[in-house]
Every structure is written in structure tokens, then in C-alpha cells.
Design an enzyme around this catalytic site. Structure first.
Site, PDB file in Angstrom:
ATOM      1  N   SER A  65    -169.465 -42.296  17.822  1.00  0.00           N
ATOM      2  CA  SER A  65    -170.168 -43.482  18.331  1.00  0.00           C
ATOM      3  C   SER A  65    -169.135 -44.583  18.547  1.00  0.00           C
ATOM      4  CB  SER A  65    -171.196 -43.959  17.309  1.00  0.00           C
ATOM      5  OG  SER A  65    -171.646 -45.265  17.636  1.00  0.00           O
ATOM      6  N   TYR A  85    -173.981 -46.159   8.882  1.00  0.00           N
ATOM      7  CA  TYR A  85    -173.747 -45.393  10.116  1.00  0.00           C
ATOM      8  C   TYR A  85    -172.318 -45.622  10.629  1.00  0.00           C
ATOM      9  CZ  TYR A  85    -174.492 -43.750  14.909  1.00  0.00           C
ATOM     10  OH  TYR A  85    -174.407 -43.081  16.103  1.00  0.00           O
ATOM     11  N   LYS A  94    -169.401 -42.745  11.129  1.00  0.00           N
ATOM     12  CA  LYS A  94    -168.802 -42.396  12.422  1.00  0.00           C
ATOM     13  C   LYS A  94    -167.295 -42.703  12.437  1.00  0.00           C
ATOM     14  CE  LYS A  94    -172.474 -40.743  14.532  1.00  0.00           C
ATOM     15  NZ  LYS A  94    -172.592 -39.351  14.986  1.00  0.00           N
ATOM     16  N   THR A 126    -182.577 -42.713  23.711  1.00  0.00           N
ATOM     17  CA  THR A 126    -183.168 -41.536  23.077  1.00  0.00           C
ATOM     18  C   THR A 126    -184.138 -42.027  21.994  1.00  0.00           C
ATOM     19  OG1 THR A 126    -181.531 -41.421  21.316  1.00  0.00           O
ATOM     20  CG2 THR A 126    -180.978 -40.287  23.373  1.00  0.00           C
TER      21      THR A 126
HETATM   22  N1  NAP Z   1    -178.771 -42.920  20.857  1.00  0.00           N
HETATM   23  C1  NAP Z   1    -177.712 -43.694  20.746  1.00  0.00           C
HETATM   24  O1  NAP Z   1    -177.757 -44.894  21.097  1.00  0.00           O
HETATM   25  C2  NAP Z   1    -176.406 -43.126  20.235  1.00  0.00           C
HETATM   26  C3  NAP Z   1    -175.250 -43.911  20.394  1.00  0.00           C
HETATM   27  C4  NAP Z   1    -174.037 -43.413  19.929  1.00  0.00           C
HETATM   28  C5  NAP Z   1    -173.970 -42.179  19.323  1.00  0.00           C
HETATM   29  N2  NAP Z   1    -175.113 -41.431  19.181  1.00  0.00           N
HETATM   30  C6  NAP Z   1    -174.976 -40.134  18.499  1.00  0.00           C
HETATM   31  O2  NAP Z   1    -175.430 -39.102  19.342  1.00  0.00           O
HETATM   32  C7  NAP Z   1    -175.921 -38.012  18.545  1.00  0.00           C
HETATM   33  C8  NAP Z   1    -177.297 -37.602  19.069  1.00  0.00           C
HETATM   34  O3  NAP Z   1    -178.163 -38.721  18.947  1.00  0.00           O
HETATM   35  P1  NAP Z   1    -179.469 -38.929  19.854  1.00  0.00           P
HETATM   36  O4  NAP Z   1    -179.419 -40.319  20.374  1.00  0.00           O
HETATM   37  O5  NAP Z   1    -179.623 -37.809  20.809  1.00  0.00           O
HETATM   38  O6  NAP Z   1    -180.572 -38.893  18.689  1.00  0.00           O
HETATM   39  P2  NAP Z   1    -181.993 -38.162  18.576  1.00  0.00           P
HETATM   40  O7  NAP Z   1    -182.732 -38.257  19.862  1.00  0.00           O
HETATM   41  O8  NAP Z   1    -182.618 -38.718  17.345  1.00  0.00           O
HETATM   42  O9  NAP Z   1    -181.601 -36.634  18.352  1.00  0.00           O
HETATM   43  C9  NAP Z   1    -180.999 -36.217  17.155  1.00  0.00           C
HETATM   44  C10 NAP Z   1    -181.021 -34.711  17.085  1.00  0.00           C
HETATM   45  O10 NAP Z   1    -180.446 -34.307  15.834  1.00  0.00           O
HETATM   46  C11 NAP Z   1    -181.365 -33.488  15.124  1.00  0.00           C
HETATM   47  N3  NAP Z   1    -181.159 -33.701  13.701  1.00  0.00           N
HETATM   48  C12 NAP Z   1    -181.206 -34.869  13.013  1.00  0.00           C
HETATM   49  N4  NAP Z   1    -180.961 -34.653  11.702  1.00  0.00           N
HETATM   50  C13 NAP Z   1    -180.755 -33.320  11.576  1.00  0.00           C
HETATM   51  C14 NAP Z   1    -180.470 -32.481  10.467  1.00  0.00           C
HETATM   52  N5  NAP Z   1    -180.333 -32.975   9.242  1.00  0.00           N
HETATM   53  N6  NAP Z   1    -180.326 -31.146  10.677  1.00  0.00           N
HETATM   54  C15 NAP Z   1    -180.466 -30.639  11.936  1.00  0.00           C
HETATM   55  N7  NAP Z   1    -180.733 -31.383  13.016  1.00  0.00           N
HETATM   56  C16 NAP Z   1    -180.882 -32.705  12.837  1.00  0.00           C
HETATM   57  C17 NAP Z   1    -182.740 -33.913  15.637  1.00  0.00           C
HETATM   58  O11 NAP Z   1    -183.718 -32.885  15.556  1.00  0.00           O
HETATM   59  P3  NAP Z   1    -184.724 -32.681  14.310  1.00  0.00           P
HETATM   60  O12 NAP Z   1    -185.256 -34.038  13.947  1.00  0.00           O
HETATM   61  O13 NAP Z   1    -185.716 -31.737  14.870  1.00  0.00           O
HETATM   62  O14 NAP Z   1    -183.893 -32.071  13.241  1.00  0.00           O
HETATM   63  C18 NAP Z   1    -182.426 -34.142  17.121  1.00  0.00           C
HETATM   64  O15 NAP Z   1    -182.405 -32.917  17.797  1.00  0.00           O
HETATM   65  C19 NAP Z   1    -175.915 -38.508  17.097  1.00  0.00           C
HETATM   66  O16 NAP Z   1    -174.794 -38.005  16.427  1.00  0.00           O
HETATM   67  C20 NAP Z   1    -175.821 -40.013  17.240  1.00  0.00           C
HETATM   68  O17 NAP Z   1    -175.196 -40.609  16.121  1.00  0.00           O
HETATM   69  C21 NAP Z   1    -176.319 -41.873  19.625  1.00  0.00           C
END
Ligand code: NAP
Length: 268
Positions: free
Chosen positions: A144, A157, A161, A192
Site C-alpha cells: 500500500s 495497517y 504494509k 473495493t
Molecule cells: N482498497 C484500497 O483502497 C487498497 C489500497 C491499498 C492497498 N490495498 C490492498 O489491496 C489488497 C486487496 O484489498 P481490496 O481492496 O481488494 O480488499 P477487499 O475487497 O476487502 O478484498 C480482500 C480479499 O482478501 C480476502 N481476505 C481477507 N482476509 C483474509 C484471510 N484472513 N484469509 C483469506 N482471505 C482473506 C477477502 O475474502 P474473504 O473475506 O472471503 O476471506 C477478499 O477476497 C489488500 O492487501 C489491501 O491492503 C487496498
């Protein structure tokens, strides 16, 4: 390095049931990679797997929590049985928590670190012996922008990261001799359901959240970075600008962040 072809690459993606992980699975399915998708929620995971199959990919799933050693064992067993090895590991599953550090607790800090650092580290350690040496294999860690510039009320968080970034850097150098790449992707705000699945929410953020990029755009940029053998990718230019500003003017960025110091603390 010449362009990495993704067709038939044996690929594990954690957190593939929604968001960036699901969009990465779809982008890779269009390139006909072989996929093993992981998440806790069976139904959305199967839906994502079905959508990837419709695009022509072969797809398997493992339902489970990546912080459980038993889930990681299942992933390794699936890889061994189906493919005997793995070319790409995408450590994408991640969680956050919002609120002032002083009002948070040990369980929150430990959970965020478990999901965002310890699980990807241990899954990687487990799968590394199954990765071919040469220029085909890569570990892709989804970090991130906050791993470069921590933000208030996101302390757990940001710390997780930043640790993921440091670990990725060390691993990249360690694995260079084996020809295994390590790509760190550092998205900024992405539209998301991430913020609906916080481990804990002890305060509203005191700033207006910036409009994020669509996850499909972020995923496509990460997949292109894998194809190009890049070491880092910043899918969001605003996030990239913050990293550069923080490097050049750390005091000014600190000052800007401190303006929010009263905000999420009110009502303490
Ligand atoms: N969205 C943002 O603004 C943003 C910005 C920077 C970085 N990121 C990073 O991008 C990555 C994906 O985030 P996203 O925005 O796509 O979030 P999201 O929509 O909440 O998706 C997260 C995914 O991870 C799975 N997950 C969460 N905890 C888990 C666990 N303990 N075991 C297995 N699966 C797990 C969730 O599925 P289940 O709940 O079904 O397990 C879901 O498929 C993350 O690492 C996040 O830190 C996101």
C-alpha cells in the site's frame, strides 16, 4: 528480462473472492494462466472462479483463512497435486483497522499483522521450494502507499504494509540468484469493499476519503508489471505523488498529517 508470458503459469492468488484479488484473477484468466484462488467466503470465491473459467482459464479454489496453518497446508497440497510446482504467488489478502492507536488494542494489532505480514511470509516460505528457478517465477506482494508514508488512525495497517515492503525488499535480493522476482505493488485508494471489512473501526476518518481507482484498473496495472518483470508498481498517481512528496519534504507531509490530530480523537 524479456516479457514474461503468463499463459499456463501456475498461479496462486490469496484474497480472490472480491476486490483487487478477484480482478487480478480475471485479468490473468484472460491471459489463460492456471489459477488457484483462495479466500474465506466460499460463495463469492466460487462465483469468481466461475467467471474466470468462462474466460477460458482452468481454476481451482481453496476456502480458508490464510492465517491458519491448515489453510496454507491445503494450498501447498493443492499445488503439489495439481501442478507439482507454482510460478506466481500473489499475496493479496489484506485487512485494515481505523481509529486512534491509543484506543485500539493488542488483538487488533496482532490480527492486522497476522493477515498482512505473517500469513504472506509463511505462505511464501512454504511455496518457495516449489517455485522453478529461472526468469518465470515471481512473488507478488500487494502492499500500500501507506507502507511508504504512514497515515494517522491507520497505525496498525501502515506498520503492517511498511513491514511487508521491507520484507519484500530483503526477499528480492535473496532470491535474485535463483531468478525468482519479487514485485511489490503499492496501490492508493481503490474502490473495493475493503473499508466495509475492517478488523476494527474505532473512529471515522477526519478527512474526506479520496475517490479511488476501479479495482480492475489497479489489477491490470499490477498484471502488466508482472509481465514486464518490474520490481515495484504504484497503480495510483496520487499515491505515487504522496510517496515522492514525503521523500522530498517529509516535514511538510508530517505537518499536513498533524492537522488531523484532533479529528478522530474527539469523543475519546
Ligand atoms: N482498497 C484500497 O483502497 C487498497 C489500497 C491499498 C492497498 N490495498 C490492498 O489491496 C489488497 C486487496 O484489498 P481490496 O481492496 O481488494 O480488499 P477487499 O475487497 O476487502 O478484498 C480482500 C480479499 O482478501 C480476502 N481476505 C481477507 N482476509 C483474509 C484471510 N484472513 N484469509 C483469506 N482471505 C482473506 C477477502 O475474502 P474473504 O473475506 O472471503 O476471506 C477478499 O477476497 C489488500 O492487501 C489491501 O491492503 C487496498
Amino acid at each position: 528480462m524479456s516479457r514474461r508470458l503468463l499463459q499456463d503459469r501456475r498461479t496462486v492468488i490469496t484474497g480472490a473472492s472480491r476486490g483487487i484479488g478477484r480482478e487480478m484473477a480475471l485479468a490473468l484468466a484472460r491471459r489463460r494462466t492456471r489459477l488457484l484462488l483462495v479466500a474465506r467466503s466460499a460463495e463469492p470465491l466460487e462465483t469468481a472462479a466461475g467467471e474466470c473459467r468462462d474466460l477460458g482459464a482452468t481454476v481451482d479454489t481453496v476456502t480458508g483463512d490464510v492465517t491458519d496453518a491448515s489453510t496454507r497446508d491445503l494450498i501447498r497440497d493443492s499445488v503439489v497435486q495439481r501442478w507439482s510446482g507454482v510460478d506466481l504467488l500473489v499475496n493479496n489478502a489484506g485487512v485494515s483497522a481505523h481509529g486512534p492507536f491509543a484506543r485500539s488494542d493488542e488483538a487488533t494489532l496482532r490480527r492486522v499483522m497476522e493477515v498482512n505480514l505473517f500469513a504472506p511470509a509463511e505462505l511464501t516460505r512454504m511455496l518457495l521450494p516449489l517455485m522453478p528457478h529461472g526468469d518465470a517465477a515471481a512473488i507478488v506482494n500487494i502492499g500500500s502507499i501507506l507502507g511508504y508514508r504512514a497515515a494517522p488512525f491507520n497505525s496498525e495497517y501502515s506498520a503492517s504494509k511498511a513491514a511487508l515492503r521491507a520484507w519484500s525488499e530483503a526477499l528480492r535480493a535473496e532470491l535474485a540468484g535463483a531468478g525468482i522476482d519479487v514485485l511489490l505493488a503499492s496501490p492508493g485508494t481503490t474502490d473495493t469493499e475493503f473499508f466495509d471489512h475492517l478488523v476494527a473501526k474505532r473512529a471515522e476518518m477526519p478527512w474526506k476519503s479520496a475517490k479511488g481507482l476501479p479495482p480492475a484498473v489497479v489489477a491490470e496495472q499490477i498484471v502488466r508489471a508482472i509481465e514486464r518483470g518490474r520490481r515495484e508498481v504504484f497503480p495510483n498517481w496520487r499515491g505515487r505523488a504522496l510517496v515522492v512528496a514525503n521523500r522530498l519534504f517529509p516535514g511538510a507531509v508530517d505537518g499536513w498529517m498533524k492537522r488531523y490530530s484532533g479529528g478522530a480523537n474527539s469523543g475519546r
